[in-house]
Design a protein around this motif. Sequence first.
Motif, PDB file in Angstrom:
ATOM      1  N   UNK A  49      24.913  90.174  18.381  1.00  0.00           N
ATOM      2  CA  UNK A  49      24.149  89.941  17.150  1.00  0.00           C
ATOM      3  C   UNK A  49      24.889  90.369  15.883  1.00  0.00           C
ATOM      4  N   UNK A  50      25.556  91.532  15.936  1.00  0.00           N
ATOM      5  CA  UNK A  50      26.280  92.025  14.762  1.00  0.00           C
ATOM      6  C   UNK A  50      27.485  91.147  14.439  1.00  0.00           C
ATOM      7  N   UNK A  95      28.080  88.700  11.054  1.00  0.00           N
ATOM      8  CA  UNK A  95      29.291  88.756  10.230  1.00  0.00           C
ATOM      9  C   UNK A  95      29.913  87.367  10.089  1.00  0.00           C
ATOM     10  N   UNK A  96      29.973  86.620  11.192  1.00  0.00           N
ATOM     11  CA  UNK A  96      30.570  85.283  11.140  1.00  0.00           C
ATOM     12  C   UNK A  96      29.751  84.330  10.281  1.00  0.00           C
ATOM     13  N   UNK A  97      28.427  84.453  10.353  1.00  0.00           N
ATOM     14  CA  UNK A  97      27.551  83.571   9.581  1.00  0.00           C
ATOM     15  C   UNK A  97      27.412  84.021   8.130  1.00  0.00           C
ATOM     16  N   UNK A  98      27.755  85.282   7.860  1.00  0.00           N
ATOM     17  CA  UNK A  98      27.560  85.827   6.525  1.00  0.00           C
ATOM     18  C   UNK A  98      26.112  86.166   6.242  1.00  0.00           C
ATOM     19  N   UNK A  99      25.344  86.476   7.316  1.00  0.00           N
ATOM     20  CA  UNK A  99      23.924  86.800   7.192  1.00  0.00           C
ATOM     21  C   UNK A  99      23.726  88.306   7.286  1.00  0.00           C
ATOM     22  N   UNK A 100      22.677  88.829   6.653  1.00  0.00           N
ATOM     23  CA  UNK A 100      22.314  90.231   6.908  1.00  0.00           C
ATOM     24  C   UNK A 100      21.813  90.374   8.338  1.00  0.00           C
ATOM     25  N   UNK A 101      22.026  91.554   8.922  1.00  0.00           N
ATOM     26  CA  UNK A 101      21.564  91.797  10.288  1.00  0.00           C
ATOM     27  C   UNK A 101      20.520  92.905  10.289  1.00  0.00           C
ATOM     28  N   UNK A 102      19.431  92.670  11.022  1.00  0.00           N
ATOM     29  CA  UNK A 102      18.355  93.643  11.168  1.00  0.00           C
ATOM     30  C   UNK A 102      18.183  93.871  12.665  1.00  0.00           C
ATOM     31  N   UNK A 149      18.909  85.222   8.018  1.00  0.00           N
ATOM     32  CA  UNK A 149      19.193  86.532   8.578  1.00  0.00           C
ATOM     33  C   UNK A 149      19.281  86.452  10.099  1.00  0.00           C
ATOM     34  N   UNK A 150      19.854  87.504  10.687  1.00  0.00           N
ATOM     35  CA  UNK A 150      19.934  87.663  12.137  1.00  0.00           C
ATOM     36  C   UNK A 150      19.135  88.899  12.520  1.00  0.00           C
ATOM     37  N   UNK A 151      18.262  88.757  13.523  1.00  0.00           N
ATOM     38  CA  UNK A 151      17.456  89.862  14.028  1.00  0.00           C
ATOM     39  C   UNK A 151      17.760  90.049  15.507  1.00  0.00           C
ATOM     40  N   UNK A 152      17.853  91.302  15.941  1.00  0.00           N
ATOM     41  CA  UNK A 152      17.875  91.574  17.382  1.00  0.00           C
ATOM     42  C   UNK A 152      16.681  92.456  17.699  1.00  0.00           C
ATOM     43  N   UNK A 153      16.018  92.170  18.826  1.00  0.00           N
ATOM     44  CA  UNK A 153      14.767  92.848  19.164  1.00  0.00           C
ATOM     45  C   UNK A 153      14.956  93.772  20.365  1.00  0.00           C
ATOM     46  N   UNK A 154      14.115  94.805  20.408  1.00  0.00           N
ATOM     47  CA  UNK A 154      14.122  95.739  21.520  1.00  0.00           C
ATOM     48  C   UNK A 154      12.983  95.473  22.483  1.00  0.00           C
ATOM     49  N   UNK A 155      12.881  96.288  23.510  1.00  0.00           N
ATOM     50  CA  UNK A 155      11.910  96.060  24.578  1.00  0.00           C
ATOM     51  C   UNK A 155      10.465  96.289  24.131  1.00  0.00           C
ATOM     52  N   UNK A 156      10.266  97.022  23.044  1.00  0.00           N
ATOM     53  CA  UNK A 156       8.906  97.338  22.599  1.00  0.00           C
ATOM     54  C   UNK A 156       8.347  96.313  21.619  1.00  0.00           C
ATOM     55  N   UNK A 157       9.081  95.254  21.354  1.00  0.00           N
ATOM     56  CA  UNK A 157       8.685  94.294  20.326  1.00  0.00           C
ATOM     57  C   UNK A 157       7.401  93.557  20.695  1.00  0.00           C
TER      58      UNK A 157
END
Length: 261
Positions: free
Chosen positions: A131-132, A136-143, A175-183
Amino acid sequence: MPNIVVLVKQVPDTYSERKLTDGDFTLDRDSADAVLDEINERAVEEALLLKEAHGGEVTVVSVGPERAGEAIRKALSMGADKAVHVSDPALHGADVIQTAKVLAAAIGRVEGAELVIAGNEASDGGGGAVPAILAELLGYPQLTHARKVELDGTTIKVDRETDDGITHLEASLPAVISVGEKINEPRYPSFKGIMAAKKKPVDTLTAADLGIDASEVGLANAWSAVVEASPKPPRTAGQKVADEGDGGARIAAYLVSQKLI
């Protein structure tokens, strides 16, 4: 409303015996049952919740062999609208950097995609870096490490949970988001969804279709490689301590000898 891309991956079932191949030490995918990674189910679920609340379209994107189409269909049966499947023998053994480059190119083929949702890390590799790198490649913020996601117009808000606590993040789309198991708790595909998934479009592409030279990807061009592997040794019997009034001291002495305390 933004169109959403969800990254999914087919992985060996955690209940199956997983091993590396004898030749190049890559994951032996044929030796175990294959499933849609559980963290990706949660990513799909979050995309569907956002779609139900705000509209838009959900596109599943996956990089993997032909067999990965099973995982894609699972995501489609949950409710995703369509899919892009990048399948090319040239990508065998690709590392996280190569994979992120391929994903970035595939996402570029999805019209109107402004939000990318992924899992924090896949269960078969655990790198947690895609995700990170992709952001970076897309030029998007990462959350990353999202426990809660909210969309307010063109602003995405995330509660990010780590061992240090919860941080409140927000960014403007795309933007790019990555989620955890509690989402969330992912939904089960209905019979209607399973039947509908058979008719949903899946665009199958090669590296060349994405403008990526096959000579620049794959195991031979990876930045890292496994040079040796051996099976995990069988578990040995532990030590039994009969407590004769000094049990606590003997356990403490053992832990000290193992440098655990």
